[in-house]
Enzyme design. Structure first.
Site: not given
Length: 125
Positions: A40, A97, A110, A112
């Protein structure tokens, strides 16, 4: 709360809520092992998050507890998203991360995927 190796999985985290359909996401891929959606607050022309569908806080948690099929399915999902977004050539950055020193903000594993432009050096000091 800082995320570290002892952080328990929180079913109220934003990614768990996205997986349950409580929060909308602009999905780009979904299967039994992973969900991918646009970030987002994109940091590059292409910025997609890929999350496993299971309850894993970090890469270490995932590597230690996930069944082999789930690990393979997640890794394949990441590759699929990179290919379908045209990132393999000319290249992209894959970032996870982990923990407080790694800057992890959500206690759900997660990764990226960043691409669509030259991304510069990996770390700036």
């Amino acid at each position: 709360m800082p995320i570290d190796a002892t952080t328990p999985y929180d079913d109220a985290n934003i990614f768990a809520r996205i997986l349950r359909g409580e929060i909308p996401a602009k999905k780009v891929y979904e299967d039994d092992f992973a969900l991918a959606f646009h970030d987002i607050a994109p940091q590059a022309p292409v910025h997609v998050l890929v999350i496993p569908t299971g309850r894993y806080v970090s890469w270490d948690d995932f590597a230690a507890k996930a069944p082999d099929a789930e690990i393979a399915g997640f890794v394949r999902a990441v590759g699929h998203v990179a290919r379908t977004h045209g990132l393999v050539e000319p290249g992209y950055r894959l970032l996870a991360n982990i923990g407080g020193h790694g800057g992890q903000e959500v206690p759900h594993l997660h990764v990226h995927l960043f691409g669509g432009q030259p991304l510069g050096p990996m770390l700036a000091r």
